[in-house]
Motif scaffolding. Structure first.
Motif, PDB file in Angstrom:
ATOM      1  N   ALA A 191      79.888  28.730 108.232  1.00  0.00           N
ATOM      2  CA  ALA A 191      78.553  29.005 107.706  1.00  0.00           C
ATOM      3  C   ALA A 191      78.384  28.414 106.313  1.00  0.00           C
ATOM      4  N   MET A 192      79.426  28.488 105.497  1.00  0.00           N
ATOM      5  CA  MET A 192      79.345  27.913 104.153  1.00  0.00           C
ATOM      6  C   MET A 192      79.171  26.398 104.226  1.00  0.00           C
ATOM      7  N   ARG A 211      74.332  26.288  88.672  1.00  0.00           N
ATOM      8  CA  ARG A 211      74.860  25.887  89.977  1.00  0.00           C
ATOM      9  C   ARG A 211      74.563  26.905  91.073  1.00  0.00           C
ATOM     10  N   THR A 212      73.807  27.944  90.758  1.00  0.00           N
ATOM     11  CA  THR A 212      73.513  28.961  91.766  1.00  0.00           C
ATOM     12  C   THR A 212      72.351  28.532  92.662  1.00  0.00           C
ATOM     13  N   VAL A 213      72.460  28.913  93.928  1.00  0.00           N
ATOM     14  CA  VAL A 213      71.409  28.662  94.922  1.00  0.00           C
ATOM     15  C   VAL A 213      71.244  29.939  95.735  1.00  0.00           C
ATOM     16  N   SER A 214      70.130  30.043  96.452  1.00  0.00           N
ATOM     17  CA  SER A 214      69.909  31.204  97.310  1.00  0.00           C
ATOM     18  C   SER A 214      70.940  31.249  98.431  1.00  0.00           C
ATOM     19  N   PRO A 242      83.349  25.429  91.585  1.00  0.00           N
ATOM     20  CA  PRO A 242      82.411  25.204  92.698  1.00  0.00           C
ATOM     21  C   PRO A 242      81.197  24.387  92.258  1.00  0.00           C
ATOM     22  N   GLU A 243      80.678  23.600  93.186  1.00  0.00           N
ATOM     23  CA  GLU A 243      79.475  22.815  92.893  1.00  0.00           C
ATOM     24  C   GLU A 243      78.199  23.609  93.194  1.00  0.00           C
ATOM     25  N   ALA A 244      78.225  24.442  94.247  1.00  0.00           N
ATOM     26  CA  ALA A 244      77.053  25.238  94.625  1.00  0.00           C
ATOM     27  C   ALA A 244      77.505  26.665  94.902  1.00  0.00           C
ATOM     28  N   VAL A 245      76.925  27.609  94.179  1.00  0.00           N
ATOM     29  CA  VAL A 245      77.303  29.020  94.279  1.00  0.00           C
ATOM     30  C   VAL A 245      76.136  29.797  94.883  1.00  0.00           C
ATOM     31  N   ALA A 246      76.341  30.370  96.049  1.00  0.00           N
ATOM     32  CA  ALA A 246      75.303  31.157  96.696  1.00  0.00           C
ATOM     33  C   ALA A 246      75.236  32.546  96.068  1.00  0.00           C
ATOM     34  N   ILE A 247      74.009  32.997  95.767  1.00  0.00           N
ATOM     35  CA  ILE A 247      73.795  34.351  95.273  1.00  0.00           C
ATOM     36  C   ILE A 247      72.695  34.993  96.121  1.00  0.00           C
ATOM     37  N   VAL A 261      77.370  25.178 100.610  1.00  0.00           N
ATOM     38  CA  VAL A 261      77.817  25.889  99.408  1.00  0.00           C
ATOM     39  C   VAL A 261      79.327  25.995  99.458  1.00  0.00           C
ATOM     40  N   ASP A 262      79.952  26.046  98.303  1.00  0.00           N
ATOM     41  CA  ASP A 262      81.414  26.193  98.284  1.00  0.00           C
ATOM     42  C   ASP A 262      81.872  27.448  97.561  1.00  0.00           C
ATOM     43  N   ALA A 263      80.928  28.325  97.233  1.00  0.00           N
ATOM     44  CA  ALA A 263      81.270  29.639  96.700  1.00  0.00           C
ATOM     45  C   ALA A 263      80.129  30.596  96.988  1.00  0.00           C
ATOM     46  N   TRP A 264      80.478  31.879  97.138  1.00  0.00           N
ATOM     47  CA  TRP A 264      79.476  32.926  97.362  1.00  0.00           C
ATOM     48  C   TRP A 264      79.829  34.094  96.461  1.00  0.00           C
ATOM     49  N   LEU A 265      78.863  34.546  95.683  1.00  0.00           N
ATOM     50  CA  LEU A 265      79.047  35.649  94.749  1.00  0.00           C
ATOM     51  C   LEU A 265      78.134  36.799  95.156  1.00  0.00           C
ATOM     52  N   ILE A 266      78.729  37.974  95.388  1.00  0.00           N
ATOM     53  CA  ILE A 266      77.966  39.169  95.753  1.00  0.00           C
ATOM     54  C   ILE A 266      78.281  40.261  94.743  1.00  0.00           C
ATOM     55  N   LEU A 267      77.258  40.944  94.248  1.00  0.00           N
ATOM     56  CA  LEU A 267      77.444  42.094  93.364  1.00  0.00           C
ATOM     57  C   LEU A 267      77.219  43.367  94.151  1.00  0.00           C
ATOM     58  N   CYS A 268      78.123  44.331  93.988  1.00  0.00           N
ATOM     59  CA  CYS A 268      78.003  45.594  94.697  1.00  0.00           C
ATOM     60  C   CYS A 268      78.027  46.754  93.715  1.00  0.00           C
ATOM     61  N   ARG A 269      77.401  47.854  94.127  1.00  0.00           N
ATOM     62  CA  ARG A 269      77.334  49.049  93.282  1.00  0.00           C
ATOM     63  C   ARG A 269      77.050  50.248  94.178  1.00  0.00           C
ATOM     64  N   GLU A 270      77.210  51.462  93.635  1.00  0.00           N
ATOM     65  CA  GLU A 270      76.977  52.649  94.435  1.00  0.00           C
ATOM     66  C   GLU A 270      75.488  52.972  94.514  1.00  0.00           C
ATOM     67  N   ASN A 271      75.126  53.745  95.523  1.00  0.00           N
ATOM     68  CA  ASN A 271      73.792  54.328  95.738  1.00  0.00           C
ATOM     69  C   ASN A 271      72.727  53.332  96.175  1.00  0.00           C
ATOM     70  N   ASP A 272      72.713  52.134  95.656  1.00  0.00           N
ATOM     71  CA  ASP A 272      71.699  51.140  96.044  1.00  0.00           C
ATOM     72  C   ASP A 272      72.413  49.812  96.240  1.00  0.00           C
TER      73      ASP A 272
END
Length: 451
Positions: free
Chosen positions: A63-64, A187-190, A153-158, A69-80
């Motif tokens: 899929a990448m 370098r971030t992309v959707s 990474p050249e393209a980072v998915a957020i 894209v050659d990197a994927w960054l996800i932020l996680c947290r509690e409740n939402d």
């Protein structure tokens, strides 16, 4: 009143035996999920951890590559939390944590950056190759920037996009990301394309789980119709019957509980709650129903019934003609579903049949991906409506392993400006050379005799 099922009254259809790709432990877990209510409260007993590991290792790199894209960054947290949390192993985040996937020559390098405490549990899950523990309150960004410097990474998915599934970042998280990443922000992309490419394809084990769940979904609708009594039973009674079946089996709702199941014996009402309308001879009854199993996979199936008048043994010719027209639309869409076809191609195939059969146009798309949500991520089987220009996911192509729910449409006018639409909905998986039903499709109207 809630209808009860008379002994021997349930209509039956010949079943189909499907080969199972599940390992014995996973098969046991699946049966527990489907048959034992307590299993749903204990996700560790389900097949999901094994399936998730396979999805990350085998499907995410592909899929990448398709999303470029050659990197994927996800932020996680509690409740939402982010909609992707359970898919990447951060469903139990407390303080804000970062989850990264770097594309490598031989696959992936999954890395988690987590506050102390939760970091220990993350390491035990085994989803990530490395878990970087930071002091609580220190913030993830110095560690994330160091990892970007290391992997370049050249393209980072957020997770920002036009669909809710891909739009997991809150505005404050995005602001902190902008400040924390500095020049890397350029370098971030959707991640919308990445998420669509990844989630749309299901593993063989997931398809088997969805088959089992789809069989329950269709069978319970048939049982509910068999228990209905014209002049007595209401749309709400039919919904109550199905909700009772769900409670007995310990499965969840496929979508918002207030609108699941959606039972409608009257004019078109779209996605809506059932009412206290009493079913009458001459009614087409629509039930749109989905369940969630393993707290992960959902179904979306519609079954249609016709209420016979006293003395009738089959519907009037006009009613049967409308049913057969809806089936022709469904089968045209089915034949158009094959690898390489675009979503809009499927929609156009059905609309050509609808015009030939004199159906009113309908506003709804022919179909949509289904799996983790009733309206999942992936190609949309729409865009062929008159006056519209297909775009976005409607132009995406179908691939083997994608699962869809789709309707066979036929609509006609009622008094005033009202309409009635048959929209019998089936579930399929895309194969190497076409599509395959998850359960046998509805061939005949389910008939409810007046008693």
């Amino acid at each position: 009143m809630r209808p009860t099922l008379p002994a021997g009254a349930c209509p039956t259809r010949k079943g189909v035996g499907w080969p199972s790709p599940l390992s014995p432990p996973m098969r046991t877990a699946l049966l527990a999920v489907l048959l034992v209510p307590a299993a749903l409260a204990q996700p560790t007993t389900s097949a999901w951890p094994e399936i998730r590991a396979e999805r990350i290792a085998r499907l995410l790199p592909e899929a990448m590559d398709r999303a470029e894209v050659d990197a994927w960054l996800i932020l996680c947290r509690e409740n939402d939390n982010d909609p992707m949390a359970r898919h990447v192993g951060c469903e139990n985040a407390g303080g804000e944590a970062a989850f990264l996937f770097f594309r490598t020559d031989d696959g992936l390098s999954p890395i988690a950056v987590s506050p102390a405490g939760e970091a220990t549990a993350l390491g035990e899950l085994g989803v990530h190759d490395r878990v970087i523990e930071i002091e609580r309150g220190a913030g993830v960004w110095p560690s994330v920037v160091a990892l970007f410097d290391e992997h370049a990474p050249e393209a980072v998915a957020i997770n920002r996009g036009s669909t809710p599934i891909a739009d997991g970042l809150s505005s404050t998280q995005y602001e902190r990301m902008q400040a924390g990443l500095g020049d890397w922000m350029d370098r971030t992309v959707s991640a919308e394309r990445l998420i669509s490419e990844w989630l749309a394809v299901k593993t063989p084990a997931e398809v088997e789980i969805m088959r089992e769940a789809a069989a329950l979904t269709a069978r319970w609708q048939e049982e509910a119709y068999a228990a209905a009594v014209p002049g007595v039973t209401t749309d709400r009674d039919i919904a109550d019957f199905l909700e009772a079946r769900m409670a007995e089996a310990g499965v969840g709702d496929g979508w918002a509980p207030d609108q699941n199941p959606a039972v409608n014996s009257g004019r078109d009402r779209g996605h809506s709650h059932p009412t206290d309308r009493v079913i009458q001879p001459g009614d087409f009854i629509q039930t749109d129903f989905g369940i969630r199993v393993g707290d992960m996979w959902v179904t979306d199936i519609q079954r249609f019934a016709y209420v016979l008048a006293p003395g009738e043994t089959e519907p009037p010719a006009e009613a049967l003609a409308r049913w057969e027209a809806a089936k022709r639309g469904s089968r045209a869409a089915f034949e158009a579903m094959r690898p390489g076809a675009r979503g809009v191609d499927v929609d156009l195939a059905q609309r050509a049949v609808m015009r030939e059969d004199g159906s009113l146009p309908v506003m709804w798309s022919t179909g949509h991906p289904v799996g983790y949500w009733a309206h999942d991520s992936g190609p949309s089987l729409g865009g062929g409506q008159e006056g519209r220009t297909p775009s976005g996911r409607q132009l995406d192509v179908l691939r083997p392993g994608m699962t869809f729910a789709f309707d066979g449409f036929h609509a006609w006018p009622l008094e005033g400006d009202d309409t009635k639409t048959i929209s019998v909905e089936e579930m399929v998986v895309i194969t190497d050379d076409g599509a395959e039903w998850l359960v046998p499709p509805q061939e005949d109207l389910i008939l409810i005799p007046s008693r």
